[in-house]
Structure formats: structure tokens, C-alpha cells
Design an enzyme around this catalytic site. Structure first.
Site, PDB file in Angstrom:
ATOM      1  N   ARG A  11      34.224  44.707  46.680  1.00  0.00           N
ATOM      2  CA  ARG A  11      32.783  44.533  46.916  1.00  0.00           C
ATOM      3  C   ARG A  11      31.995  44.138  45.674  1.00  0.00           C
ATOM      4  O   ARG A  11      32.330  44.548  44.557  1.00  0.00           O
ATOM      5  CB  ARG A  11      32.196  45.836  47.479  1.00  0.00           C
TER       6      ARG A  11
ATOM      7  N   HIS B 216      35.357  40.819  49.614  1.00  0.00           N
ATOM      8  CA  HIS B 216      36.506  39.900  49.614  1.00  0.00           C
ATOM      9  C   HIS B 216      36.112  38.420  49.607  1.00  0.00           C
ATOM     10  O   HIS B 216      36.634  37.614  50.391  1.00  0.00           O
ATOM     11  CB  HIS B 216      37.410  40.187  50.825  1.00  0.00           C
TER      12      HIS B 216
ATOM     13  N   HIS C 186      46.226  41.752  50.257  1.00  0.00           N
ATOM     14  CA  HIS C 186      45.694  42.720  51.212  1.00  0.00           C
ATOM     15  C   HIS C 186      46.706  43.042  52.315  1.00  0.00           C
ATOM     16  O   HIS C 186      46.332  43.167  53.487  1.00  0.00           O
ATOM     17  CB  HIS C 186      44.394  42.166  51.806  1.00  0.00           C
TER      18      HIS C 186
ATOM     19  N   ASP D  12      39.133  55.024  50.901  1.00  0.00           N
ATOM     20  CA  ASP D  12      38.804  53.606  50.726  1.00  0.00           C
ATOM     21  C   ASP D  12      38.214  53.496  49.315  1.00  0.00           C
ATOM     22  O   ASP D  12      37.061  53.146  49.129  1.00  0.00           O
ATOM     23  CB  ASP D  12      37.802  53.161  51.800  1.00  0.00           C
TER      24      ASP D  12
ATOM     25  N   GLU E 205      45.888  47.973  47.002  1.00  0.00           N
ATOM     26  CA  GLU E 205      45.506  46.686  46.432  1.00  0.00           C
ATOM     27  C   GLU E 205      45.330  46.819  44.920  1.00  0.00           C
ATOM     28  O   GLU E 205      44.415  47.494  44.467  1.00  0.00           O
ATOM     29  CB  GLU E 205      44.190  46.212  47.067  1.00  0.00           C
TER      30      GLU E 205
END
Ligand code: BGC
Length: 378
Positions: free
Chosen positions: A109, A134, A205, A277, A343
């Protein structure tokens, strides 16, 4: 090496789809025939890499994606550990565009879709609440990359993003090289150059399920993340700028634990992410010049994945937004937390956080980084 000339060559290749492209798919691979397709006038194909021990990985030039990755489980059975689709066209879905893909030019982000370089403010599309995620709506996940194979076990994808695409400055020339080694590691080597100062943060991803794609929850996988700190976020998942110790929090993966163990604990950070996350600040040992980032083990398969990287961070996303919107390879839906992403990357929102490691790329510099996903059993 890259520069404008290469950029022009690559753009013309994308138009024809086939120039300088070697099709790595053997004629025996019948899945290729049903996979291939055309998206926005570009030929989209499946490419296969194999190694000497029989492991196999497939990729597509649409987003330079990993489509499948089959490695032996503890009984020696080849198991596909990456979620994805059977057909190229299924990847062209704005609802779920990130399966297996390279994300960029800036993965993760950027707050409020804005950042400033040398006094100039750049505005990006806000495709995730108030933020850019992304690379915006049309990040490189929707690009038809040029593919070039080199023997059985390496493939390079190239793509040049034109200046101001989704607001990012610079013609950004990128290559991603996947290598499937004979000791069952998938190496991902990234490179980028630009002709204007810009920001770059590339990552892959892939959604993993080490028990095999389509085999249910990932909550019983055991995960160890070699990180003493993480970057807590606000309610829109933008880092606050703090680097908070994981000790005594649900974010402590310094000793291996089941992903589900603490995921439902009452915790503001878990509430914001609807699970994990978050970006972890890597502090693992160096192995062959790379940082040992994480170890993940499939509870049923015994498949163990070790991640090594040159990147400072690792985003652990526990599949919290998977909600049965699409049908995956084996006919199973993308049910809640049936895949997870790990990631390797720079920290989210780095362009707006001066204290984070820099993601600025200037003309004349080469962005170059490597991550390795190594598979064994236990
Ligand atoms: C992000 C998640 C997002 C997901 C989309 C992850 O990298 O951290 O917030 O929902 O990508 O697939």
C-alpha cells in the site's frame, strides 16, 4: 543495459506476443492447450520448468505469474502447493487479480494514493479504500510480459511500464527470472531500471497451501517468521511508522506455531487486518548472503518451505479476504484462509515514511533483489 531502447523493443514484443518468446511447454503437457488464450490482443501462454528430481513449476506471461509449483510431499507424491486457475482468462478478473502474480511497480500500500519525490507530488488511483494497493488497478499483474526461456529450468519475463502509468513516474523496465533448482528451490530474481526517479517494490503474490492447493484451511500450517519486530498499521492497513516488538503479541512467530493458534485473539492489529495482514521486519540469519525470512510446514503433507531474501520485510497475509468468489484449479472455491501469502518486500508505504528503508529508484541505478523459496520435507 535496460534503458529506453530495450523499453521500446519490449513494448513491440508485447504487441506481437511471440517475438523472442520461447515456448517452454512440451507437447506432452496437455494442460497448456486448455490454459492458453488471448487477453486484450496479447497471446497468453503457459510455460513449464522442470528439474532433475521431477519437481515442476508452470508460469504464464500474464502478470509473470506462478500458475503451479509441484514438489514432493513426505511420501514422495508430487503436490501442487500454489493456488491458481486452469485457464489464462480466469486470471483476468479485477475481483481477484493477484493469484501467483508479480505485483508492482509498488507492491503493497501507498497511503492516500500520493507520494512526493524531489518536491513533485504524484497521485495514484486509490483502489483499496483510501490507499493504492499493488500498483493500482492496472499494476503489472494485468500486463502481458515477454517470456524467454533458457534451458529447462529458467524463465525470464520482461515488461516496461510506460511513464505515468497509474500515476507512477518513469518508463520502468522490469525483468523477473524464475529458476527451479535441482534441490527444489524456486529462485525469483527481480531487476528494474527507470528513466525518471520513481519508487519500486516488486514481489510475488503466490497463495500457498503446503498440503496441496484446494486441500482446505491453512490454519494448521506451522509458521516461523524470523522477525523480532513488525510494522503495526492503522485501520486502513497503512503502517503507523513504529517498529513494534512481536514479543508477547499474537505476532510472535519467532518460535514455530500453528497459524490458527492466536489468529482469533482479541487484538486491535488482528482486527484491522481481519487476521494477519502485516509486514514483519526481518532479523533472521544470513544464508549464502540472503536473510532467512520464514519456515512454513504443511501439517498434513510434511512439505516445508524455507524463504530466503535480500528484502528487509515479509508481508504475511493469511487469506482473510478469500470469500468463495472464484473457482480454483481443482474445482474448489477460494474459501476463507485456504491459502496464505508470504511476500518478500520493502515495508508498505515506504515512499511516505522517511525512516523506512528507501524504495526510490533513480535513473542510472538498477533495482536488483532475489528471494528463494526452498522445499524439503519433515
Ligand atoms: C494484502 C492484502 C490484500 C491481498 C490481496 C495482500 O498483499 O496485504 O491486504 O487483500 O494482498 O490479495
Amino acid at each position: 543495459m535496460f534503458g529506453v531502447a530495450t523499453a521500446l523493443i519490449c513494448l513491440s514484443c508485447q504487441n506481437t506476443g511471440r517475438n523472442r518468446t520461447t515456448d517452454a511447454t512440451t507437447s506432452a503437457d496437455s494442460s497448456a492447450n486448455t490454459f492458453d488464450g488471448e487477453i486484450d490482443g496479447h497471446t497468453i501462454k503457459l510455460y513449464t520448468l522442470t528439474n532433475k528430481t521431477g519437481a515442476k513449476a508452470t508460469f504464464t506471461n500474464f502478470g509473470a505469474r506462478i500458475v503451479s509449483l509441484s514438489v514432493p510431499d513426505k511420501a514422495g507424491k508430487l503436490t501442487d502447493v500454489v493456488l491458481g486457475f486452469n485457464k489464462a482468462s480466469d486470471y483476468n478478473n479485477p475481483e481477484e487479480p493477484y493469484y501467483g502474480t508479480i505485483v508492482g511497480p509498488f507492491g503493497n500500500r501507498i497511503a492516500n494514493g500520493k507520494f512526493t519525490l524531489d518536491g513533485e507530488t504524484y497521485t495514484l488511483p486509490t483502489n483499496n479504500g483510501p490507499n493504492t494497493l499493488h500498483g493500482g488497478y492496472k499494476g503489472v499483474h494485468f500486463a502481458a510480459w515477454e517470456a524467454q526461456t533458457n534451458g529447462d529450468n529458467t524463465i525470464t519475463f520482461s515488461y516496461t511500464l510506460p511513464d505515468k502509468h497509474e500515476g507512477f513516474p518513469g518508463n520502468i523496465a522490469m525483468t523477473v527470472t524464475y529458476t527451479l533448482t535441482d534441490d527444489n528451490a524456486l529462485e525469483i530474481a527481480y531487476k528494474a531500471t527507470t528513466d525518471k526517479k520513481t519508487v519500486v517494490n516488486l514481489t510475488n503474490h503466490a497463495y500457498f497451501n503446503l498440503n496441496g492447493e484446494g486441500s482446505g484451511t491453512i490454519l494448521d500450517h506451522r509458521l516461523q517468521i524470523f522477525a523480532d519486530r513488525f510494522t503495526p498499521v492503522d485501520s486502513t492497513l497503512i503502517p503507523t511508522g513504529e517498529l513494534t516488538p512481536v514479543k508477547g503479541t499474537p505476532f510472535d512467530f519467532t518460535t514455530a506455531k500453528a497459524i490458527g493458534r492466536d489468529i482469533e485473539v482479541e487484538d486491535t492489529q488482528l482486527a484491522y487486518g481481519e487476521g494477519y495482514d502485516h509486514n514483519f521486519v526481518l532479523s533472521g540469519n544470513k544464508v549464502d548472503g540472503l536473510t532467512h525470512a520464514a519456515t512454513l510446514v504443511g501439517d498434513k503433507s510434511g512439505i516445508k518451505m524455507d524463504i530466503y531474501t535480500e528484502e528487509p520485510g515479509l508481508q504475511f497475509y493469511s487469506g482473510n479476504f478469500m470469500s468463495e468468489k472464484v473457482t480454483l484449479k481443482n474445482g474448489k472455491k477460494d474459501s476463507f484462509r485456504t491459502g496464505l501469502c508470504l511476500e518478500t518486500q520493502h515495508f508498505p508505504d515506504s515512499p511516505n515514511q522517511a525512516a523506512f528503508p528507501s524504495t526510490v529508484l533513480a535513473p542510472g541505478e538498477t533495482y536488483q533483489t532475489k528471494s528463494v523459496y526452498k522445499f524439503t520435507v519433515e
